[in-house]
Scaffold this motif. Structure first.
Motif, PDB file in Angstrom:
ATOM      1  N   ALA A 415       0.848  -1.269   0.090  1.00 36.85           N
ATOM      2  CA  ALA A 415      -0.046   0.036   0.019  1.00 36.85           C
ATOM      3  C   ALA A 415       0.927   1.121   0.173  1.00 36.85           C
ATOM      4  N   LEU A 416       1.951   1.352   0.776  1.00 36.09           N
ATOM      5  CA  LEU A 416       2.991   2.388   0.695  1.00 36.09           C
ATOM      6  C   LEU A 416       3.473   2.670  -0.740  1.00 36.09           C
ATOM      7  N   THR A 417       3.851   1.478  -1.319  1.00 36.82           N
ATOM      8  CA  THR A 417       4.406   1.810  -2.602  1.00 36.82           C
ATOM      9  C   THR A 417       3.395   2.361  -3.437  1.00 36.82           C
ATOM     10  N   ARG A 418       2.205   1.938  -3.422  1.00 32.23           N
ATOM     11  CA  ARG A 418       0.976   2.012  -4.323  1.00 32.23           C
ATOM     12  C   ARG A 418       0.746   3.560  -4.505  1.00 32.23           C
ATOM     13  N   ASN A 419       0.835   4.171  -3.008  1.00 29.43           N
ATOM     14  CA  ASN A 419       0.551   5.468  -2.811  1.00 29.43           C
ATOM     15  C   ASN A 419       1.663   6.460  -3.043  1.00 29.43           C
ATOM     16  N   GLN A 420       2.757   6.038  -2.815  1.00 25.69           N
ATOM     17  CA  GLN A 420       4.169   6.588  -3.164  1.00 25.69           C
ATOM     18  C   GLN A 420       4.044   6.838  -4.963  1.00 25.69           C
ATOM     19  N   ALA A 421       3.674   5.940  -5.695  1.00 24.03           N
ATOM     20  CA  ALA A 421       3.786   5.967  -7.308  1.00 24.03           C
ATOM     21  C   ALA A 421       2.479   6.915  -7.591  1.00 24.03           C
ATOM     22  N   ARG A 422       1.391   6.785  -6.766  1.00 28.71           N
ATOM     23  CA  ARG A 422       0.391   7.572  -7.209  1.00 28.71           C
ATOM     24  C   ARG A 422       0.664   9.038  -7.140  1.00 28.71           C
ATOM     25  N   ALA A 423       1.330   9.543  -6.059  1.00 25.98           N
ATOM     26  CA  ALA A 423       1.896  10.883  -5.731  1.00 25.98           C
ATOM     27  C   ALA A 423       2.625  11.176  -6.776  1.00 25.98           C
ATOM     28  N   ALA A 424       3.488  10.413  -7.189  1.00 24.77           N
ATOM     29  CA  ALA A 424       4.567  10.598  -8.290  1.00 24.77           C
ATOM     30  C   ALA A 424       4.010  10.821  -9.491  1.00 24.77           C
ATOM     31  N   ALA A 425       2.735  10.098  -9.860  1.00 29.45           N
ATOM     32  CA  ALA A 425       2.437  10.286 -11.322  1.00 29.45           C
ATOM     33  C   ALA A 425       1.538  11.314 -11.096  1.00 29.45           C
ATOM     34  N   VAL A 426       0.719  11.871 -10.248  1.00 27.81           N
ATOM     35  CA  VAL A 426       0.146  13.155 -10.201  1.00 27.81           C
ATOM     36  C   VAL A 426       1.157  14.395 -10.240  1.00 27.81           C
ATOM     37  N   GLN A 427       2.066  14.169  -9.717  1.00 27.55           N
ATOM     38  CA  GLN A 427       3.236  15.213  -9.888  1.00 27.55           C
ATOM     39  C   GLN A 427       3.702  15.373 -11.145  1.00 27.55           C
ATOM     40  N   ALA A 428       3.962  14.537 -11.989  1.00 29.39           N
ATOM     41  CA  ALA A 428       4.312  14.300 -13.310  1.00 29.39           C
ATOM     42  C   ALA A 428       3.045  14.775 -14.035  1.00 29.39           C
ATOM     43  N   LEU A 467       1.050   8.264   6.640  1.00 26.24           N
ATOM     44  CA  LEU A 467       0.359   7.580   7.892  1.00 26.24           C
ATOM     45  C   LEU A 467       0.798   6.042   7.505  1.00 26.24           C
ATOM     46  N   LEU A 468       1.171   5.440   6.346  1.00 26.80           N
ATOM     47  CA  LEU A 468       1.581   4.096   6.201  1.00 26.80           C
ATOM     48  C   LEU A 468       3.159   4.144   6.460  1.00 26.80           C
ATOM     49  N   SER A 469       3.900   5.122   6.453  1.00 28.46           N
ATOM     50  CA  SER A 469       5.420   5.211   6.833  1.00 28.46           C
ATOM     51  C   SER A 469       5.643   4.987   8.283  1.00 28.46           C
ATOM     52  N   ALA A 470       4.492   5.681   8.942  1.00 28.92           N
ATOM     53  CA  ALA A 470       4.773   5.640  10.483  1.00 28.92           C
ATOM     54  C   ALA A 470       4.124   4.206  11.121  1.00 28.92           C
ATOM     55  N   VAL A 471       3.606   3.257  10.376  1.00 28.34           N
ATOM     56  CA  VAL A 471       3.266   2.115  10.976  1.00 28.34           C
ATOM     57  C   VAL A 471       4.234   0.845  11.425  1.00 28.34           C
ATOM     58  N   GLU A 472       4.218   0.524  12.483  1.00 30.39           N
ATOM     59  CA  GLU A 472       5.366  -0.354  13.193  1.00 30.39           C
ATOM     60  C   GLU A 472       5.077  -1.719  12.852  1.00 30.39           C
ATOM     61  N   ASP A 473       3.547  -2.058  12.944  1.00 33.47           N
ATOM     62  CA  ASP A 473       3.132  -3.397  12.781  1.00 33.47           C
ATOM     63  C   ASP A 473       2.779  -3.697  11.290  1.00 33.47           C
ATOM     64  N   GLN A 474       2.038  -4.720  10.910  1.00 30.48           N
ATOM     65  CA  GLN A 474       1.849  -5.319   9.823  1.00 30.48           C
ATOM     66  C   GLN A 474       0.167  -5.096   9.413  1.00 30.48           C
ATOM     67  N   MET A 475      -0.431  -4.144  10.076  1.00 34.37           N
ATOM     68  CA  MET A 475      -1.803  -4.196   9.969  1.00 34.37           C
ATOM     69  C   MET A 475      -2.019  -2.614   9.334  1.00 34.37           C
ATOM     70  N   LEU A 476      -2.849  -2.607   8.350  1.00 30.13           N
ATOM     71  CA  LEU A 476      -3.107  -1.504   7.479  1.00 30.13           C
ATOM     72  C   LEU A 476      -3.826  -0.459   8.442  1.00 30.13           C
ATOM     73  N   PRO A 477      -3.383   0.705   8.715  1.00 30.43           N
ATOM     74  CA  PRO A 477      -4.310   1.737   9.609  1.00 30.43           C
ATOM     75  C   PRO A 477      -5.424   2.205   8.934  1.00 30.43           C
ATOM     76  N   THR A 478      -6.371   2.635   9.897  1.00 28.09           N
ATOM     77  CA  THR A 478      -7.609   2.851   9.211  1.00 28.09           C
ATOM     78  C   THR A 478      -7.642   4.608   9.477  1.00 28.09           C
ATOM     79  N   ASP A 479      -8.129   5.289   8.360  1.00 26.80           N
ATOM     80  CA  ASP A 479      -8.293   6.662   8.340  1.00 26.80           C
ATOM     81  C   ASP A 479      -9.713   7.067   8.222  1.00 26.80           C
ATOM     82  N   GLU A 480     -10.239   7.386   9.267  1.00 24.14           N
ATOM     83  CA  GLU A 480     -11.886   7.565   9.560  1.00 24.14           C
ATOM     84  C   GLU A 480     -12.342   8.705   8.414  1.00 24.14           C
ATOM     85  N   GLU A 481     -11.517   9.810   8.219  1.00 24.85           N
ATOM     86  CA  GLU A 481     -11.947  10.846   7.315  1.00 24.85           C
ATOM     87  C   GLU A 481     -11.921  10.223   5.930  1.00 24.85           C
ATOM     88  N   TYR A 482     -11.023   9.416   5.424  1.00 24.48           N
ATOM     89  CA  TYR A 482     -10.826   8.935   4.308  1.00 24.48           C
ATOM     90  C   TYR A 482     -11.919   7.902   4.258  1.00 24.48           C
TER      91      TYR A 482
END
Length: 534
Positions: A415-428, A467-482
Motif C-alpha cells: 500500500a505504501l508503494t502504491r500511494n508513493q507511485a500515485r503521488a509521483a504520477a500526479v506530480q508528473a 500514515l503508512l510510513s509511521a506504521v510499526e506492525d503489519q496491520m493497515l491503519p484506518t483513516d476515518e476521514e478517508y
C-alpha cells in the motif's frame, strides 16, 4: 447433446455456489469443487472422463496465458535464478526421485515408467495456492516465485515425460540425448513465443476496436501452443513467453478501453475454466479406483506412499538445501543474494514449500501414458492421490499456516508503494499541465480547475504515505476521514445512478443513452477501493 448441455449448466451452478460458499466461509473454492466432483462421480448417471488432449490443447493454454498476462516480467527477471531452480531443477529432481523410488519398491514399474510418472506429479499448479495465499497475505516476492514456478515448470515436466515415455517404448535411454532434446524443445518454444508475440504486437498497433483486440487476445494462447506443437517444441513455454511479453507491453499496445475489456474477459475465462477443472479432477476418482482391482493392497499402499511421500518431502528438502548452500551455489538454486533481494527466511521457505499444490496438468500428463504401460492403472491412482493430498490437505491448511507465520512485507509495504507511485504520477501530470499551459494560452485559461483536482488527489496520496510510513506492525491503519469520504463518494454515485434510472423509467432517457451514462459511472466506481466490512 442434451446430456452434455445439462452437465455444463449443472457444473456452472456448482462452480458459482462453491465460490459463493468460499467467500462466506473462508474455505478454498478449489477444495469445495474437488469434493463436489468426487460426490457427483459416485452418483448414478452420466459422468465426464478426463481427455488429456482436450486438457492440454483447450484448457492449459488459456489458463497459462491468463496467468502470464498478470505476472511481472520485471519481478521474474529479478528472481530468475530462484524461479529457474524451482521450475527446472526441482522438477527434474522430483521426477528422478519418484522414478527411482517406484522402481526400487514396486517390481512392476520399470525405471523409465517411474520417471514418467514422477514427471507428471512434479509440477505444482499455483492456482489453488495463489488464490488462498493472496487472501491470506502472501508477500509479493513469494507470489512472484509461485507464479514464475507455475508458469515454467509445466514445460519442464512435459518434456521429461515425453523423453521418459519414448525411452519406455523404445527400451533405450541416453542422458545426453535426453538433455539435448530438452534444450531444443525449450529453445524452440521460447523462439515461437517471441515470434508470435511480436506478430500480435504489430497487429494490435493497427487495431483500434477493443472487440477485435480482445479476439486477438483470446486466440493468442491457442495459436502459440498449436504452432509450437506443429514444430515439435514446447507449446507450454511458447504460451508463457507470449503472455509475459504482451502483458509487459500492454501499456503501449492497447488502448485503455481494450485493457479494461481484456482484464474482464480473462478474469471470467479463469473463473470458469478453473472451476470446471477442479470439478473434473474430483469426477475422475471412481474410474481411477476401479483400475486398482488387479493389484493387492500392499502394492497399492507401497506405490502410493512412495509417490506421495517423495513429492511432499523433496520440495522442502530442496528449499532447505538451496538456502544453506554457499553464496555462489545459493544464488543459483535458492535465491539471489544481491542487495534488495536477500535469501529467503525460514518462514518464507516454509510458506513456499507448502505452496506445492498439484492440479489438472498432473492428471492430464498421467493420462497420456500409453495404454500398454506397465502398471498404468496403479500409477494413475498414485498421481491422482498426489493431487488430492496436495489440493485438499495443503489447500485447507495453507491460509492458517500463513496467518501463524506472520510474514513481513505484505499489505502495508504494498500500500505504501502504491500511494508513493500515485503521488509521483500526479506530480508528473501537474508538470505536464504547466508545460501545456505555457505553450498554449487556451490551456492556460482552463488549467486552474484541472490543477486543483490534481492537487487534491496528490494531498490525499501524500497524507496516506505519511500514515503508512509511521506504521510499526503489519496491520493497515484506518483513516476515518478517508473512509467517510469513500462512503460519501459511493453514496453520491448511487444517487446519480438512481436518478438516471428514474429518467429512463419515465421515458425521458433512451436505453442506449442510459447505458452510456451508466458505463461512465461504472468506470468511476470501479477505481474506488472497496469499503472494509462493518
Amino acid at each position: 447433446m442434451v446430456t452434455a448441455l445439462a452437465l455444463v449448466l449443472g457444473g456452472l451452478v456448482v462452480v458459482m455456489v462453491a465460490n459463493a460458499v468460499a467467500h462466506r466461509s473462508g474455505l478454498p473454492a478449489s477444495v469445495l469443487l474437488v469434493l463436489a466432483g468426487i460426490g457427483y462421480g459416485y452418483l448414478p448417471g452420466p459422468n465426464l472422463t478426463l481427455d488429456p488432449e482436450a486438457v492440454l490443447y483447450l484448457v492449459i493454454p488459456p489458463l497459462l496465458y491468463a496467468a502470464a498476462l498478470q505476472s511481472s516480467l520485471t519481478a521474474l527477471r529479478t528472481n530468475a535464478r530462484t524461479v529457474a531452480g524451482l521450475s527446472v531443477a526441482l522438477v527434474l529432481v522430483t521426477a528422478l526421485a519418484v522414478g527411482f523410488g517406484l522402481n526400487a519398491t514396486v517390481a512392476a514399474v520399470p525405471l523409465s515408467v517411474g520417471i514418467a510418472v514422477g514427471a507428471a506429479v512434479s509440477p505444482p499448479d499455483p492456482v489453488a495456492a495463489l488464490s488462498i495465499g493472496r487472501r491470506a497475505g502472501l508477500p509479493p516476492r513469494l507470489i512472484t516465485l509461485v507464479e514464475g514456478e507455475g508458469l515454467l515448470n509445466d514445460a519442464t515436466a512435459l518434456t521429461i515425460l515425453q523423453v521418459a515415455v519414448a525411452a519406455a517404448v523404445g527400451g533405450a535411454f541416453s542422458v545426453g540425448h535426453a538433455v539435448g532434446d530438452f534444450l531444443v524443445v525449450a529453445a524452440g518454444g521460447l523462439l515461437v513465443g517471441l515470434v508470435l508475440a511480436a506478430a500480435i504486437a504489430q497487429l494490435r498497433k493497427r487495431v483500434s476496436d477493443p472487440l477485435i483486440d480482445n479476439a486477438l487476445s483470446l486466440g493468442t494462447p491457442f495459436a502459440a501452443y498449436l504452432a509450437a506443437e506443429k514444430l515439435h517444441v514446447s507449446g507450454v513455454l511458447a504460451v508463457v513467453v507470449a503472455g509475459l511479453w504482451l502483458g509487459h507491453r500492454s501499456a503501449s499496445l492497447q488502448s485503455s478501453r481494450a485493457r479494461l475489456q481484456t482484464r474482464a474477459v480473462w478474469h471470467l475465462v479463469e473463473f470458469l475454466l478453473e472451476g470446471y477443472v477442479f470439478l473434473l479432477i474430483g469426477q475422475q476418482l471412481p474410474a481411477v479406483v476401479r483400475g486398482l482391482r488387479d493389484y493387492d493392497v500392499s502394492t497399492v499402499v507401497t506405490a502410493a506412499a512412495v509417490t506421495v511421500g517423495t513429492v511432499l518431502l523433496v520440495r522442502p528438502l530442496w528449499l532447505l538445501l538451496a538456502a544453506h548452500l554457499p553464496t555462489r551455489m545459493h544464488a543459483r538454486l535458492g535465491g539471489d543474494p544481491r542487495p534488495g533481494n536477500p535469501p529467503l527466511s525460514g518462514r518464507e521457505l516454509l510458506a513456499l514449500s507448502w505452496a506445492g499444490t498439484r492440479g489438472v496438468i498432473t492428471l492430464a500428463a498421467a493420462f497420456t501414458l500409453p495404454a500398454d504401460t506397465p502398471a498404468r492403472d496403479l500409477l494413475l491412482f498414485c498421481a491422482y492421490l498426489v493431487v488430492l493430498v496436495t489440493l485438499i490437505g495443503q489447500g485447507l491448511t495453507f491460509a492458517p499456516l500463513l496467518r501463524r507465520l506472520r510474514l513481513p512485507g505484505t499489505e502495508v509495504s504494498r500500500a505504501l508503494t502504491r500511494n508513493q507511485a500515485r503521488a509521483a504520477a500526479v506530480q508528473a501530470a501537474l508538470q505536464r499541465l504547466d508545460s501545456l499551459a505555457a505553450a498554449d494560452p487556451t490551456v492556460g485559461k482552463i488549467a486552474a480547475p484541472l490543477r486543483h483536482a490534481a492537487e487534491v488527489r496528490q494531498q490525499r496520496y501524500t497524507t496516506r504515505v505519511e500514515l503508512l510510513s509511521a506504521v510499526e506492525d503489519q496491520m493497515l491503519p484506518t483513516d476515518e476521514e478517508y473512509l467517510a469520504a469513500l462512503r460519501a463518494r459511493r453514496e453520491m454515485i448511487d444517487a446519480e445512478r438512481e436518478e438516471l434510472l428514474a429518467w429512463r423509467d419515465a421515458g425521458r432517457l433512451a436505453d442506449a443513452d442510459m447505458r452510456v451514462l451508466e458505463r461512465e459511472l461504472d468506470h468511476v466506481e470501479s477505481v474506488l477501493p472497496p469499503l472494509p466490512p462493518s
